[in-house]
Design a protein around this motif. Sequence first.
Motif, PDB file in Angstrom:
ATOM      1  N   ALA A  77      74.219 -13.409 -55.449  1.00  0.00           N
ATOM      2  CA  ALA A  77      74.071 -14.620 -54.398  1.00  0.00           C
ATOM      3  C   ALA A  77      74.982 -15.823 -54.320  1.00  0.00           C
ATOM      4  O   ALA A  77      75.670 -15.556 -53.104  1.00  0.00           O
ATOM      5  CB  ALA A  77      72.021 -14.017 -54.004  1.00  0.00           C
ATOM      6  N   PRO A  78      74.464 -16.603 -55.063  1.00  0.00           N
ATOM      7  CA  PRO A  78      75.179 -17.931 -54.354  1.00  0.00           C
ATOM      8  C   PRO A  78      76.572 -17.878 -55.186  1.00  0.00           C
ATOM      9  O   PRO A  78      77.406 -18.282 -54.073  1.00  0.00           O
ATOM     10  CB  PRO A  78      74.346 -18.214 -56.059  1.00  0.00           C
ATOM     11  CG  PRO A  78      73.980 -17.168 -57.187  1.00  0.00           C
ATOM     12  CD  PRO A  78      73.151 -15.713 -56.248  1.00  0.00           C
ATOM     13  N   VAL A  79      77.129 -16.515 -55.741  1.00  0.00           N
ATOM     14  CA  VAL A  79      78.797 -16.817 -55.769  1.00  0.00           C
ATOM     15  C   VAL A  79      79.667 -15.697 -55.197  1.00  0.00           C
ATOM     16  O   VAL A  79      80.461 -16.822 -54.709  1.00  0.00           O
ATOM     17  CB  VAL A  79      79.287 -15.664 -57.235  1.00  0.00           C
ATOM     18  CG1 VAL A  79      80.148 -15.716 -57.527  1.00  0.00           C
ATOM     19  CG2 VAL A  79      78.080 -16.397 -58.585  1.00  0.00           C
ATOM     20  N   THR A  80      78.649 -15.356 -54.297  1.00  0.00           N
ATOM     21  CA  THR A  80      78.994 -15.347 -52.824  1.00  0.00           C
ATOM     22  C   THR A  80      78.869 -16.154 -52.054  1.00  0.00           C
ATOM     23  O   THR A  80      80.324 -16.356 -51.367  1.00  0.00           O
ATOM     24  CB  THR A  80      78.022 -13.562 -52.649  1.00  0.00           C
ATOM     25  OG1 THR A  80      78.295 -12.800 -53.593  1.00  0.00           O
ATOM     26  CG2 THR A  80      78.713 -13.140 -50.943  1.00  0.00           C
ATOM     27  N   LEU A  81      77.838 -16.747 -51.946  1.00  0.00           N
ATOM     28  CA  LEU A  81      77.950 -18.350 -51.425  1.00  0.00           C
ATOM     29  C   LEU A  81      79.369 -19.273 -51.433  1.00  0.00           C
ATOM     30  O   LEU A  81      79.306 -19.905 -50.312  1.00  0.00           O
ATOM     31  CB  LEU A  81      76.837 -18.738 -51.214  1.00  0.00           C
ATOM     32  CG  LEU A  81      75.154 -18.066 -50.269  1.00  0.00           C
ATOM     33  CD1 LEU A  81      74.190 -18.559 -50.784  1.00  0.00           C
ATOM     34  CD2 LEU A  81      75.347 -17.461 -49.215  1.00  0.00           C
ATOM     35  N   ALA A  82      79.275 -18.917 -52.950  1.00  0.00           N
ATOM     36  CA  ALA A  82      80.224 -20.167 -53.425  1.00  0.00           C
ATOM     37  C   ALA A  82      81.971 -19.888 -53.054  1.00  0.00           C
ATOM     38  O   ALA A  82      82.918 -20.411 -51.925  1.00  0.00           O
ATOM     39  CB  ALA A  82      79.989 -19.896 -54.681  1.00  0.00           C
ATOM     40  N   GLY A  83      81.672 -18.043 -52.453  1.00  0.00           N
ATOM     41  CA  GLY A  83      83.414 -17.569 -52.493  1.00  0.00           C
ATOM     42  C   GLY A  83      83.306 -17.891 -51.031  1.00  0.00           C
ATOM     43  O   GLY A  83      84.603 -18.284 -49.984  1.00  0.00           O
ATOM     44  N   TRP A  84      81.973 -17.612 -50.050  1.00  0.00           N
ATOM     45  CA  TRP A  84      82.168 -18.070 -48.517  1.00  0.00           C
ATOM     46  C   TRP A  84      82.587 -19.491 -48.035  1.00  0.00           C
ATOM     47  O   TRP A  84      83.412 -19.390 -47.464  1.00  0.00           O
ATOM     48  CB  TRP A  84      81.504 -17.306 -47.945  1.00  0.00           C
ATOM     49  CG  TRP A  84      80.115 -18.122 -46.434  1.00  0.00           C
ATOM     50  CD1 TRP A  84      79.586 -18.593 -45.914  1.00  0.00           C
ATOM     51  CD2 TRP A  84      81.278 -17.945 -45.455  1.00  0.00           C
ATOM     52  NE1 TRP A  84      79.645 -19.304 -44.915  1.00  0.00           N
ATOM     53  CE2 TRP A  84      80.732 -18.639 -44.492  1.00  0.00           C
ATOM     54  CE3 TRP A  84      82.600 -17.368 -45.089  1.00  0.00           C
ATOM     55  CZ2 TRP A  84      81.713 -18.375 -43.452  1.00  0.00           C
ATOM     56  CZ3 TRP A  84      83.436 -17.821 -43.991  1.00  0.00           C
ATOM     57  CH2 TRP A  84      82.130 -17.794 -43.023  1.00  0.00           C
ATOM     58  N   VAL A  85      82.120 -20.731 -48.627  1.00  0.00           N
ATOM     59  CA  VAL A  85      82.423 -22.110 -48.400  1.00  0.00           C
ATOM     60  C   VAL A  85      83.899 -22.113 -48.728  1.00  0.00           C
ATOM     61  O   VAL A  85      84.205 -22.209 -48.298  1.00  0.00           O
ATOM     62  CB  VAL A  85      81.334 -22.761 -49.285  1.00  0.00           C
ATOM     63  CG1 VAL A  85      81.636 -23.952 -49.642  1.00  0.00           C
ATOM     64  CG2 VAL A  85      80.252 -22.423 -48.862  1.00  0.00           C
TER      65      VAL A  85
END
Length: 473
Positions: A332-340
């Motif tokens: 979850a947090p790594v995907t959010l980092a990729g999205w940002v």
Amino acid sequence: MTQHNESSRPSVPSSPSAGVPGTPGSGPGQQVTLRSPAELADALPYLLGFHPTDSVVLVALHGDRGRFGGRLRLGIPRSGEEWPEVCDQLAETLLSGSSKRGNRPEGVIIFFCQDPDTAAGQTPQQVMERLRPFAQSLRRACGRLDMPVHEALCISDGRFWSYCCPDPRCCPPEGTPLSLPGTSVMAAAATYAGIEVRGTLREMEDRYAPLTGERTEGQRKALDAAAFAMVPRILGSAGCEPVRQETLAVARTLVDRFDGTPPPPGRPAADAHDDSLLTDEEAATVIVGLQDRLTRDRAAEWMEGPRAAAVLRVWRALARRCVHPYAEYAAAPVTLAGWVAWACDDQPEARVALSRALAADPEYVFAQLLYRACNEGLDPEPLRQCLRQEGADRALQDAVRAEVERMEAAARASSAVPEAQGTGGTRGTRRRSRPGGPAGSTGPGGPAGPAGKPRTRRRSLRKGDRSREERPQ
């Protein structure tokens, strides 16, 4: 040696149209011409935004002068038995991806990047020879799709070899040293255009790797406690929304803290600084809370603006807190980092982060969709617009709900005032009623009488007078 002739020199426009990830260009039409295998090898990190390690990279060529187009990177499979199948997939993926953009490749350049295993006594030349069958298989796969390979280079431990050039005068058997960093024409052009190389791929991936050492046990205990307290509430319909609010409140606090505390220069120092800005309990609360899909989607709305850099740092720091056995929670947090990163046009960071998210959980759908969209060169703006609209709709709903609650509270307060006054006016003045009730006692509808009808009073008249009924005054 047609691969190195003037007619097949690839040129790299130093502008966004060249597809150099996450970097501003110096304007359309300005080009850098690469004249030798050495310049090609030196240009690779500027094309990707980082130094690839243990990777095979394919770059599409277009036009008579071999303009660089789409690029494709994959970790080198360890087993040689996988190479033929992987080669077919790589060639087909490069062709389909370029064709979707309306520009079929007219040629390909291939890079094999792998350092020797020094612990096993391996040399760079042995690495080159071990990968030679892989290079030959990939050249054949590209040729079957009418995409001739103009050059195939192996880069290992600061040297490079050509699999296409048999002339030892320009491509000696012992390899050719790479140019010193910052001395090539591509380095000069990249510096002028503001292109930044982030370091090696392994260094970029390490920014999302879980913590090790003494801090691991404390973080694990905090995650155990948070999961025990929060997961039943997330799964239950009644407690889910409060958990979302609590998770996002803690996450906002972290973003405020990170935004107000810029990191020092240098990747290791910056990451260590960020790790010190949050406690084990705060990290555990947000990590567990982000396992709820709606909470994650609301956090995905923080993808742009002046605080986007701080948001990216928070997601990275939380990913490092996903210690064993909570490694899958990092998706979850790594995907959010990729999205940002993707939303901010930082494609190298986005690809690395989304790849790490899928390594943590290969079935994580949000990461799958973003990774595919990023690799296909899609524009993130439609998704940004969708998230902006969702945030605006929810803000409007919250405002309407707050106004309704305020009006209801005001109505309750106004209706409670007369009741309080009536109660206060009679308190202490009531007399205890007896059966039959004396005059002045109260009943269900008024003073000592039936509902809605005043009781009449009778009095005795003098003797001889006719009895009469007198209405109350």
